[in-house]
Design a protein around this motif. Structure first.
Motif, PDB file in Angstrom:
ATOM      1  N   LEU A   1     -35.474  81.171  62.560  1.00  0.00           N
ATOM      2  CA  LEU A   1     -34.025  81.230  62.373  1.00  0.00           C
ATOM      3  C   LEU A   1     -33.689  80.565  61.050  1.00  0.00           C
ATOM      4  N   LYS A   2     -32.781  81.193  60.270  1.00  0.00           N
ATOM      5  CA  LYS A   2     -32.491  80.711  58.920  1.00  0.00           C
ATOM      6  C   LYS A   2     -30.987  80.606  58.703  1.00  0.00           C
ATOM      7  N   GLY A   3     -30.637  79.836  57.680  1.00  0.00           N
ATOM      8  CA  GLY A   3     -29.223  79.619  57.384  1.00  0.00           C
ATOM      9  C   GLY A   3     -28.816  78.304  58.026  1.00  0.00           C
ATOM     10  N   LYS A   4     -27.585  78.178  58.389  1.00  0.00           N
ATOM     11  CA  LYS A   4     -27.142  76.977  59.109  1.00  0.00           C
ATOM     12  C   LYS A   4     -27.452  77.190  60.585  1.00  0.00           C
ATOM     13  N   VAL A   5     -28.581  76.658  61.031  1.00  0.00           N
ATOM     14  CA  VAL A   5     -29.018  76.831  62.413  1.00  0.00           C
ATOM     15  C   VAL A   5     -28.384  75.735  63.268  1.00  0.00           C
ATOM     16  N   LEU A   6     -27.735  76.142  64.345  1.00  0.00           N
ATOM     17  CA  LEU A   6     -27.123  75.212  65.285  1.00  0.00           C
ATOM     18  C   LEU A   6     -27.871  75.296  66.598  1.00  0.00           C
ATOM     19  N   GLY A   7     -28.314  74.163  67.106  1.00  0.00           N
ATOM     20  CA  GLY A   7     -29.025  74.136  68.373  1.00  0.00           C
ATOM     21  C   GLY A   7     -28.374  73.154  69.319  1.00  0.00           C
ATOM     22  N   GLU A   8     -28.539  73.417  70.612  1.00  0.00           N
ATOM     23  CA  GLU A   8     -27.994  72.478  71.588  1.00  0.00           C
ATOM     24  C   GLU A   8     -28.780  72.554  72.884  1.00  0.00           C
ATOM     25  N   SER A   9     -28.865  71.406  73.535  1.00  0.00           N
ATOM     26  CA  SER A   9     -29.415  71.364  74.872  1.00  0.00           C
ATOM     27  C   SER A   9     -28.315  71.798  75.819  1.00  0.00           C
TER      28      SER A   9
END
Length: 186
Positions: free
Chosen positions: A112-120
């Motif tokens: 995944l590229k760019g501004k990657v946002l992740g969350e639990s």
């Protein structure tokens, strides 16, 4: 003329299941064909796509995208406006969103590229990074490029992060800069 085709059943893609909402196919008819999108190289374009991987009857992960481009003669797919969810015990436990991604079907790696946002999806934990490499086969992810991790009011910044796909175990690369909120009784 462009004709639309709805996928009535999932389309196999190297051991994965792809359910597409709309596949654009060029047809030769009486009307002139619309010019191709110059931003995309030649190949197959799938729109409103969902990819799901199962192992031993259990869902491991799924991916939703606004469109996927599969270039001829390759085993990689370029994905636009991506959301990937990782599953454990029949429920999603983490989610990653990015403006673009590349899925390598032979290795099963999703970048995944760019501004990657992740969350639990189990606890208050958020991650942002410039790039995240997911390896669902071994259950790991690696984040690169200015990793920021937030939990409640605590904020950690590091150059890299390694984690399991559930975001239960996280290791940050040094140097780590931290802003912690401490509460003392009394």
């Amino acid at each position: 003329m462009r004709a639309a085709w709805k996928c009535p059943t999932p389309v196999p893609f190297r051991g994965l299941s792809i359910s597409c909402g709309l596949l654009l196919v060029a047809c030769h008819a009486g009307r002139p064909e619309a010019p191709p999108d110059p931003s995309l190289p030649a190949g197959t374009v799938l729109r409103d796509v969902e990819v799901v991987e199962f192992s031993d009857g259990r869902k491991l992960w799924d991916l939703k995208a606004s469109h996927v481009h599969i270039a001829p003669g390759t085993v990689a797919a370029s994905v636009v406006e991506t959301e990937a969810r990782f599953w454990s015990h029949k429920r999603p436990v983490s989610r990653l969103k990015a403006p673009e991604a590349v899925f390598e079907s032979t290795s099963g790696t999703l970048v995944l590229k760019g501004k990657v946002l992740g969350e639990s999806l189990e606890r208050p934990l958020r991650v942002t990074a410039g790039e995240v490499v997911c390896r669902p086969g071994d259950g790991t992810m690696t984040a690169l490029g200015g990793v920021s991790l937030e939990r409640n009011r605590d904020h950690l910044v590091a150059p890299t992060m390694k984690a399991d796909l559930t975001l239960r175990r996280v290791t940050l690369g040094s140097p780590v800069h931290a802003r912690l909120v401490l509460r003392f009784p009394g």
